[in-house]
Motif scaffolding. Structure first.
Motif, PDB file in Angstrom:
ATOM      1  N   SER A  83       0.475  -7.843 -18.417  1.00 34.14           N
ATOM      2  CA  SER A  83      -0.486  -6.915 -17.807  1.00 34.14           C
ATOM      3  C   SER A  83      -1.095  -6.019 -18.887  1.00 34.14           C
ATOM      4  CB  SER A  83       0.209  -6.042 -16.749  1.00 34.14           C
ATOM      5  OG  SER A  83       0.867  -6.828 -15.769  1.00 34.14           O
ATOM      6  N   PRO A  84      -1.771  -6.616 -19.887  1.00 38.52           N
ATOM      7  CA  PRO A  84      -2.250  -5.804 -21.012  1.00 38.52           C
ATOM      8  C   PRO A  84      -3.224  -4.715 -20.557  1.00 38.52           C
ATOM      9  CG  PRO A  84      -2.424  -8.152 -21.496  1.00 38.52           C
ATOM     10  CD  PRO A  84      -2.126  -8.025 -20.040  1.00 38.52           C
ATOM     11  N   VAL A  85      -2.996  -3.513 -21.064  1.00 43.84           N
ATOM     12  CA  VAL A  85      -3.859  -2.389 -20.713  1.00 43.84           C
ATOM     13  C   VAL A  85      -5.314  -2.704 -21.035  1.00 43.84           C
ATOM     14  CG1 VAL A  85      -4.378   0.011 -21.284  1.00 43.84           C
ATOM     15  CG2 VAL A  85      -2.000  -0.714 -20.990  1.00 43.84           C
ATOM     16  N   ASN A  86      -5.540  -3.414 -22.153  1.00 43.74           N
ATOM     17  CA  ASN A  86      -6.909  -3.654 -22.614  1.00 43.74           C
ATOM     18  C   ASN A  86      -7.488  -4.985 -22.133  1.00 43.74           C
ATOM     19  OD1 ASN A  86      -5.146  -5.106 -24.198  1.00 43.74           O
ATOM     20  ND2 ASN A  86      -5.790  -4.214 -26.147  1.00 43.74           N
ATOM     21  N   PRO A  88      -8.090  -5.976 -18.395  1.00 40.85           N
ATOM     22  CA  PRO A  88      -7.911  -5.608 -16.982  1.00 40.85           C
ATOM     23  C   PRO A  88      -7.784  -6.800 -16.032  1.00 40.85           C
ATOM     24  CG  PRO A  88      -9.696  -4.330 -17.980  1.00 40.85           C
ATOM     25  CD  PRO A  88      -9.311  -5.361 -18.981  1.00 40.85           C
ATOM     26  N   ARG A  91      -3.254  -8.799 -14.595  1.00 39.16           N
ATOM     27  CA  ARG A  91      -2.266  -7.880 -14.041  1.00 39.16           C
ATOM     28  C   ARG A  91      -1.179  -8.723 -13.391  1.00 39.16           C
ATOM     29  NH1 ARG A  91      -3.992  -5.346 -17.151  1.00 39.16           N
ATOM     30  NH2 ARG A  91      -5.003  -3.301 -17.161  1.00 39.16           N
ATOM     31  N   GLY A 141      -2.631   2.598 -30.516  1.00 36.19           N
ATOM     32  CA  GLY A 141      -1.420   3.051 -29.851  1.00 36.19           C
ATOM     33  C   GLY A 141      -0.284   3.048 -30.844  1.00 36.19           C
ATOM     34  N   ASN A 159      10.323  -5.515 -24.118  1.00 37.65           N
ATOM     35  CA  ASN A 159       9.684  -4.255 -24.509  1.00 37.65           C
ATOM     36  C   ASN A 159      10.597  -3.294 -25.257  1.00 37.65           C
ATOM     37  OD1 ASN A 159       6.901  -4.328 -23.093  1.00 37.65           O
ATOM     38  ND2 ASN A 159       8.306  -4.981 -21.496  1.00 37.65           N
ATOM     39  N   HIS A 165       6.572   5.744 -26.767  1.00 34.92           N
ATOM     40  CA  HIS A 165       6.737   6.545 -25.556  1.00 34.92           C
ATOM     41  C   HIS A 165       8.105   7.206 -25.465  1.00 34.92           C
ATOM     42  CE1 HIS A 165       2.731   5.708 -24.332  1.00 34.92           C
ATOM     43  NE2 HIS A 165       2.926   4.457 -24.677  1.00 34.92           N
ATOM     44  N   PRO A 176      -1.065   9.265 -21.210  1.00 29.60           N
ATOM     45  CA  PRO A 176      -1.533   8.341 -20.168  1.00 29.60           C
ATOM     46  C   PRO A 176      -0.417   7.528 -19.517  1.00 29.60           C
ATOM     47  CG  PRO A 176      -3.033   8.275 -22.028  1.00 29.60           C
ATOM     48  CD  PRO A 176      -1.874   9.140 -22.437  1.00 29.60           C
ATOM     49  N   CYS A 177       0.731   7.385 -20.213  1.00 30.85           N
ATOM     50  CA  CYS A 177       1.844   6.628 -19.617  1.00 30.85           C
ATOM     51  C   CYS A 177       2.499   7.397 -18.482  1.00 30.85           C
ATOM     52  CB  CYS A 177       2.884   6.289 -20.684  1.00 30.85           C
ATOM     53  SG  CYS A 177       3.999   7.656 -21.106  1.00 30.85           S
TER      54      CYS A 177
END
Length: 319
Positions: A83-86, A88, A91, A141, A159, A165, A176-177
């Motif tokens: 589900s890469p943030v960049n 969209p 998911r 990031g 992960n 984080h 944003p997390c």
């Protein structure tokens, strides 16, 4: 001889790179496509299939025994989804199943891009010869991965080691997390640049407000730019020291665009680390720049996918 090659995929928001990699880390065949990141998930997958198709067209494909994928995250290696943030359109996308179907059922291993770069640095880079290491990417990031006991430690979902984080400022900015005061919120390239501008730094005539421009200004002695990098270095030092205290790593390797700032980052980082890594078993912690460069994602995906590669690395460490 090209026995037991591994096909590697490095998937990010800008490009999808592929390679056939041999047991000594040589890239024998390359393929690449732009990532259609604004398109739907199937369109992105077609770009992945095109890269795999180009690799499969090589006569060397016959020697391929596995496929490794390093992907922008979040990833869930246990489910085989990304589900890469960049990207969209992806998911919970079943990337492992789709790739396995595209390559005729070969074994497929998925890790996050931070873990992939860790695998690369342990196999071919600055962490080679270390049984316990943290490898980081400090760029848009902040990501990372761990080697523990001579082996890659991706964790159940792929992960583990996501140092960006860890919270290092209890009263810091919201991230944003959803957390507060995260390493990434202070030490990533955009946040270094943001802090510099907010505290009075002004770009040159070209108007460039990137972290690279702030690094150039800091190198030239601009005190506000220097202070922004020192703040980032302090956040990195706190996160690295926390990790070292928790799992007893002996080296922290830092790559990514921000690491390209060189001494502007590494000098205050090593200084700050002396303040944070104070216990006897972490005082000798080494900090080093990454060595595998732009091929880190491909090399790491290959290493993550191949027990033979990981076994060779462990043998070299233990021999």
């Amino acid at each position: 001889m090209h026995n037991d090659l591994v096909a590697a995929l490095d998937i990010g928001g800008t490009k999808i790179a592929g390679a056939l990699v041999d047991g000594s880390g040589r890239i024998l065949v390359r393929a690449q496509r732009p990532t259609p990141a604004r398109e739907d998930g199937e369109t992105v997958m077609r770009a992945v299939q095109a890269v795999l198709g180009e690799l499969a067209a090589s006569p060397l494909w016959l020697h391929t025994t596995a496929v490794g994928i390093g992907s922008a995250g979040p990833v869930d290696a246990s489910a085989g989804t990304v589900s890469p943030v960049n990207i969209p359109g992806w998911r919970g996308f079943p990337l492992v199943d789709q790739v396995r179907a595209a390559v005729g059922g070969l074994p497929v291993e998925l890790v996050g891009d931070g873990v992939a770069i860790t695998a690369a640095e342990h196999w071919q880079g600055a962490a080679r010869g270390y049984d316990d290491a943290l490898c980081m990417v400090v760029s848009t990031g902040v990501g990372g991965g761990l080697v523990l006991g001579g082996k890659l430690h991706p964790g159940p979902t792929g992960n583990a080691g996501h140092i960006g984080h860890i919270s290092v400022d209890l009263d810091g900015d919201l991230c944003p997390c959803g957390g507060r005061g995260c390493v990434e919120r202070i030490a990533s390239g955009p946040n270094i640049a943001r802090r510099a501008v907010e505290t009075g730094w002004r770009p040159g005539p070209d108007g460039d407000t990137s972290a690279a421009a702030v690094a150039a200004a800091a190198t030239a002695g601009d005190p506000v730019a220097v202070a922004s990098f020192e703040r980032a270095a302090q956040a990195l030092a706190a996160g690295i020291a926390a990790t070292a205290t928790l799992v007893e790593i002996h080296i922290a390797v830092i790559g990514g665009g921000v690491a390209g700032a060189g001494d502007v980052l590494f000098t205050p980082l090593r200084r700050a680390l002396r303040d944070y890594a104070t216990l006897s078993f972490v005082q000798d912690l080494v900090v080093a720049p990454a060595r595998t460069g732009t091929d880190a994602g491909l090399l790491g995906a290959a290493a993550a996918a191949s027990p033979a590669l990981r076994g060779e690395t462990a043998a070299s460490l233990n021999g």
